[in-house]
Design an enzyme around this catalytic site. Structure first.
Site, PDB file in Angstrom:
ATOM      1  N   GLY A  26       0.842  -1.207   0.000  1.00 29.56           N
ATOM      2  CA  GLY A  26       0.000   0.000   0.000  1.00 29.56           C
ATOM      3  C   GLY A  26       0.871   1.248   0.000  1.00 29.56           C
ATOM      4  N   ALA A  37      15.130  10.913  -1.617  1.00 28.00           N
ATOM      5  CA  ALA A  37      16.314  10.802  -0.761  1.00 28.00           C
ATOM      6  C   ALA A  37      17.263   9.720  -1.282  1.00 28.00           C
ATOM      7  CB  ALA A  37      15.888  10.496   0.675  1.00 28.00           C
ATOM      8  N   VAL A  38      16.690   8.616  -1.747  1.00 24.50           N
ATOM      9  CA  VAL A  38      17.528   7.529  -2.273  1.00 24.50           C
ATOM     10  C   VAL A  38      18.248   7.995  -3.539  1.00 24.50           C
ATOM     11  CG1 VAL A  38      17.445   5.227  -3.353  1.00 24.50           C
ATOM     12  CG2 VAL A  38      16.154   5.683  -1.238  1.00 24.50           C
ATOM     13  N   ARG A  87       0.779  -4.855  -5.391  1.00 21.99           N
ATOM     14  CA  ARG A  87       0.931  -6.136  -4.701  1.00 21.99           C
ATOM     15  C   ARG A  87       1.104  -7.158  -5.824  1.00 21.99           C
ATOM     16  NH1 ARG A  87      -3.009  -3.410  -1.384  1.00 21.99           N
ATOM     17  NH2 ARG A  87      -2.044  -2.914   0.601  1.00 21.99           N
ATOM     18  N   ASP A 118       6.035  -4.870   5.998  1.00 22.81           N
ATOM     19  CA  ASP A 118       6.727  -6.123   6.328  1.00 22.81           C
ATOM     20  C   ASP A 118       6.556  -7.189   5.254  1.00 22.81           C
ATOM     21  OD1 ASP A 118       4.032  -6.305   7.166  1.00 22.81           O
ATOM     22  OD2 ASP A 118       4.528  -8.030   8.413  1.00 22.81           O
ATOM     23  N   THR A 141       4.491   2.603   5.284  1.00 20.95           N
ATOM     24  CA  THR A 141       3.102   2.165   5.452  1.00 20.95           C
ATOM     25  C   THR A 141       2.432   3.114   6.440  1.00 20.95           C
ATOM     26  OG1 THR A 141       1.656   0.485   6.449  1.00 20.95           O
ATOM     27  CG2 THR A 141       3.939   0.429   7.144  1.00 20.95           C
ATOM     28  N   ILE A 142       1.149   3.358   6.228  1.00 15.09           N
ATOM     29  CA  ILE A 142       0.462   4.265   7.165  1.00 15.09           C
ATOM     30  C   ILE A 142       0.152   3.581   8.486  1.00 15.09           C
ATOM     31  CG2 ILE A 142      -0.582   5.671   5.339  1.00 15.09           C
ATOM     32  CD1 ILE A 142      -3.272   4.229   6.038  1.00 15.09           C
ATOM     33  N   ASP A 143       0.251   2.235   8.516  1.00 15.54           N
ATOM     34  CA  ASP A 143      -0.265   1.498   9.678  1.00 15.54           C
ATOM     35  C   ASP A 143       0.619   1.561  10.930  1.00 15.54           C
ATOM     36  OD1 ASP A 143      -2.438   0.783   8.206  1.00 15.54           O
ATOM     37  OD2 ASP A 143      -1.753  -1.235   7.742  1.00 15.54           O
ATOM     38  N   ASP A 145       2.870  -0.404  11.959  1.00 16.77           N
ATOM     39  CA  ASP A 145       2.716  -1.697  12.636  1.00 16.77           C
ATOM     40  C   ASP A 145       3.896  -2.625  12.417  1.00 16.77           C
ATOM     41  OD1 ASP A 145       2.300  -2.112   9.946  1.00 16.77           O
ATOM     42  OD2 ASP A 145       0.626  -3.494  10.213  1.00 16.77           O
ATOM     43  N   MET A 185      -8.393   3.639   8.864  1.00 13.87           N
ATOM     44  CA  MET A 185      -7.725   2.469   8.279  1.00 13.87           C
ATOM     45  C   MET A 185      -6.972   1.651   9.325  1.00 13.87           C
ATOM     46  SD  MET A 185      -6.366   3.246   4.493  1.00 13.87           S
ATOM     47  CE  MET A 185      -7.345   2.572   3.159  1.00 13.87           C
ATOM     48  N   GLY A 186      -6.648   0.448   8.945  1.00  7.52           N
ATOM     49  CA  GLY A 186      -5.904  -0.459   9.820  1.00  7.52           C
ATOM     50  C   GLY A 186      -6.565  -1.827   9.819  1.00  7.52           C
ATOM     51  N   ARG A 187      -6.189  -2.629   8.831  1.00  3.20           N
ATOM     52  CA  ARG A 187      -6.810  -3.962   8.694  1.00  3.20           C
ATOM     53  C   ARG A 187      -6.400  -4.872   9.833  1.00  3.20           C
ATOM     54  NH1 ARG A 187      -5.716  -6.032   2.947  1.00  3.20           N
ATOM     55  NH2 ARG A 187      -7.063  -4.315   2.378  1.00  3.20           N
ATOM     56  N   GLY A 201     -10.207  13.346  20.760  1.00  4.87           N
ATOM     57  CA  GLY A 201     -11.074  13.373  21.938  1.00  4.87           C
ATOM     58  C   GLY A 201     -12.272  12.436  21.822  1.00  4.87           C
TER      59      GLY A 201
HETATM   60  P1  ADP Z   1       3.283  -4.472   2.731  1.00  4.14           P
HETATM   61  O1  ADP Z   1       4.658  -4.459   2.186  1.00  4.14           O
HETATM   62  O2  ADP Z   1       2.679  -3.106   2.826  1.00  4.14           O
HETATM   63  O3  ADP Z   1       3.169  -5.276   4.005  1.00  4.14           O
HETATM   64  P2  ADP Z   1       2.029  -6.669   1.293  1.00  4.14           P
HETATM   65  O4  ADP Z   1       1.983  -7.555   2.483  1.00  4.14           O
HETATM   66  O5  ADP Z   1       0.823  -6.578   0.439  1.00  4.14           O
HETATM   67  O6  ADP Z   1       2.351  -5.152   1.643  1.00  4.14           O
HETATM   68  O7  ADP Z   1       3.271  -7.140   0.424  1.00  4.14           O
HETATM   69  C1  ADP Z   1       3.628  -6.471  -0.773  1.00  4.14           C
HETATM   70  C2  ADP Z   1       4.192  -7.466  -1.741  1.00  4.14           C
HETATM   71  O8  ADP Z   1       5.400  -8.026  -1.214  1.00  4.14           O
HETATM   72  C3  ADP Z   1       3.310  -8.666  -2.032  1.00  4.14           C
HETATM   73  O9  ADP Z   1       2.303  -8.406  -2.969  1.00  4.14           O
HETATM   74  C4  ADP Z   1       4.335  -9.640  -2.596  1.00  4.14           C
HETATM   75  O10 ADP Z   1       4.671  -9.323  -3.910  1.00  4.14           O
HETATM   76  C5  ADP Z   1       5.538  -9.363  -1.678  1.00  4.14           C
HETATM   77  N1  ADP Z   1       5.512 -10.300  -0.543  1.00  4.14           N
HETATM   78  C6  ADP Z   1       4.811 -10.183   0.601  1.00  4.14           C
HETATM   79  N2  ADP Z   1       5.011 -11.233   1.413  1.00  4.14           N
HETATM   80  C7  ADP Z   1       5.858 -12.059   0.755  1.00  4.14           C
HETATM   81  C8  ADP Z   1       6.431 -13.339   1.045  1.00  4.14           C
HETATM   82  N3  ADP Z   1       6.181 -13.997   2.180  1.00  4.14           N
HETATM   83  N4  ADP Z   1       7.250 -13.884   0.115  1.00  4.14           N
HETATM   84  C9  ADP Z   1       7.525 -13.254  -1.040  1.00  4.14           C
HETATM   85  N5  ADP Z   1       7.008 -12.052  -1.363  1.00  4.14           N
HETATM   86  C10 ADP Z   1       6.186 -11.459  -0.490  1.00  4.14           C
HETATM   87  O1  F6P Z   2      -1.481  -1.243   4.854  1.00  4.48           O
HETATM   88  C1  F6P Z   2      -2.024   0.014   4.653  1.00  4.48           C
HETATM   89  C2  F6P Z   2      -3.506  -0.086   4.426  1.00  4.48           C
HETATM   90  O2  F6P Z   2      -3.945   1.209   4.112  1.00  4.48           O
HETATM   91  C3  F6P Z   2      -4.311  -0.701   5.550  1.00  4.48           C
HETATM   92  O3  F6P Z   2      -4.535   0.170   6.619  1.00  4.48           O
HETATM   93  C4  F6P Z   2      -5.564  -1.082   4.803  1.00  4.48           C
HETATM   94  O4  F6P Z   2      -6.263  -2.097   5.453  1.00  4.48           O
HETATM   95  C5  F6P Z   2      -5.039  -1.568   3.505  1.00  4.48           C
HETATM   96  O5  F6P Z   2      -3.796  -0.905   3.303  1.00  4.48           O
HETATM   97  C6  F6P Z   2      -5.949  -1.309   2.350  1.00  4.48           C
HETATM   98  O6  F6P Z   2      -5.285  -1.614   1.184  1.00  4.48           O
HETATM   99  P1  F6P Z   2      -5.870  -1.559  -0.289  1.00  4.48           P
HETATM  100  O7  F6P Z   2      -7.147  -0.806  -0.271  1.00  4.48           O
HETATM  101  O8  F6P Z   2      -4.793  -0.891  -1.079  1.00  4.48           O
HETATM  102  O9  F6P Z   2      -6.028  -2.969  -0.698  1.00  4.48           O
END
Ligand code: ADP
Ligand code: F6P
Length: 338
Positions: A26, A37-38, A87, A118, A141-143, A145, A185-187, A201
């Site tokens: 996301g 920056a990179v 994704r 992650d 990520t905005i979460d 987490d 947000m925050g799944r 508040g």
């Molecule tokens: P975020 O990076 O925000 O946590 P996702 O969990 O959707 O978002 O992961 C983003 C992308 O990273 C996935 O669509 C996939 O391409 C790759 N990815 C995530 N988890 C794995 C994994 N366990 N092994 C390989 N690629 C992964």
């Molecule tokens: O991980 C960030 C986030 O905005 C979560 O808070 C939310 O649940 C999810 O992504 C929604 O992702 P999308 O609408 O891009 O599938």
């Protein structure tokens, strides 16, 4: 031989010549500041830098372009990501990752900066383990987490958007003496809900990390009325186990006199727009660290902030040392909602 920086300082020899950067998962406000920056740090140290579009999907598909310092002009204040993000199902498959590694080889890219959450880091870890690609993560990520960092790039902006929305809702809620459910947000994470609830508040905050007791919620609303609270705001994290805000409002209506409530879902508004100064500064500091870490030969690491210091830690900290939920924040909100 050392390399001379523009200020005349002599740095250690840079053996890495070409790096790539991508954003994945996301999007979050501040990803552009991170890309800038990179790219600029790479340019400063005389490295070639390649932007990879659409995350791992673009890497597999070869959507790779050279960027110079001017390619990132004017983007520090822009939300979204100029490299786009995605994704990518194919990256879960070893064959997809092998194709990605081949693309990097074709372009002579020796190190990769991955901006994401992650999940993106888990992908980077595999690219590193299976193909020896040098990878450094930046937390986008905005979460807020993921482990290894106090804050993620984009969280502060999203939080402030949620707070602004709650402030606006508060005006109309008070004017009509209404109960509002505001979904943020925050799944899997109640962090934005918890913090926007405190800053806005809110009377109640419902998060996935704690069980939601609907009869207790009703009781609290009644107690509030008895104490003269004629309007209430209930902040709901989208991932709350009792359901989305609209479902929770329906459950409340079903068992109580609170039938005429209103629901506002802030949704993706939280992911767009100009990043706050905090997110820009965080992205800028971590971008410099990420590139210099690659230059120093680091790999399999993520950049983060701890206290006010930038730090490097293993990519796996992101999922193994996930930021623990701190219920003391909910306690603050509860006491102040008296
Ligand atoms: P975020 O990076 O925000 O946590 P996702 O969990 O959707 O978002 O992961 C983003 C992308 O990273 C996935 O669509 C996939 O391409 C790759 N990815 C995530 N988890 C794995 C994994 N366990 N092994 C390989 N690629 C992964
Ligand atoms: O991980 C960030 C986030 O905005 C979560 O808070 C939310 O649940 C999810 O992504 C929604 O992702 P999308 O609408 O891009 O599938």
């Amino acid at each position: 031989m050392g390399i001379s920086a523009p200020g005349g300082a002599v740095h250690r020899e840079v053996t890495m010549k070409r790096i790539g950067v991508l954003s994945s998962g996301g999007d979050s406000p501040g990803m552009n500041a991170a890309i800038r920056a990179v790219v600029r740090t790479a340019a400063y140290h005389g490295l070639d830098v390649f932007g990879i579009e659409l995350g791992y999907q673009g890497l597999i598909d070869g959507r790779i372009r050279k960027m110079d310092a001017r390619a990132v002009s004017g983007i520090i204040a822009r939300g979204g990501t100029i490299l786009k993000t995605a994704r990518c199902q194919a990256f879960f498959d070893p064959a997809g990752r092998a194709t990605a590694a081949q693309q990097l080889a074709v372009h002579g890219i020796e190190g990769l900066v991955v901006i994401g959450g992650d999940g993106s880091y888990q992908g980077a870890q595999k690219l590193h383990d299976e193909h020896g690609i040098k990878c450094i993560g930046m937390p986008g990520t905005i979460d807020n987490d993921i482990g290894g960092t106090d804050f993620t790039i984009g969280y502060d902006t999203a939080l402030n958007i949620a707070v602004e929305a709650i402030d606006r809702i508060r005006d109309t809620a008070a004017a009509h003496e209404r109960i509002f459910f505001v979904e943020v947000m925050g799944r899997h994470s109640g962090y934005i809900a918890m913090m926007s609830g405190i800053a806005g508040g809110a009377e109640e905050i419902l998060v996935p990390e704690t069980p939601t007791d609907i009869p207790q919620l009703v009781e609290n609303l009644r107690n509030g009325r008895a104490k003269g609270k004629m309007s209430s705001i209930i902040v709901v994290a989208e991932g709350d186990e009792a359901g989305h805000a609209i479902e929770i409002a329906a459950k409340v209506a079903e068992i109580s006199e609170f039938k005429d409530t209103r629901v506002t879902v802030i949704g993706h508004l939280q992911r767009g727009g100009t990043p706050t100064a905090f997110d820009r500064i965080l992205a800028s500091r971590l971008g410099v660290l990420a590139v210099e870490a690659l230059i120093e030969g680091e790999t399999g690491k993520m950049t983060g902030i701890s206290g006010n210091d930038v730090v490097l830690c293993p990519l796996s900290d992101a999922w193994e040392k996930r930021t623990r939920f701190n219920p003391s924040f909910l306690d603050v909100a509860r006491k102040l909602a008296t």
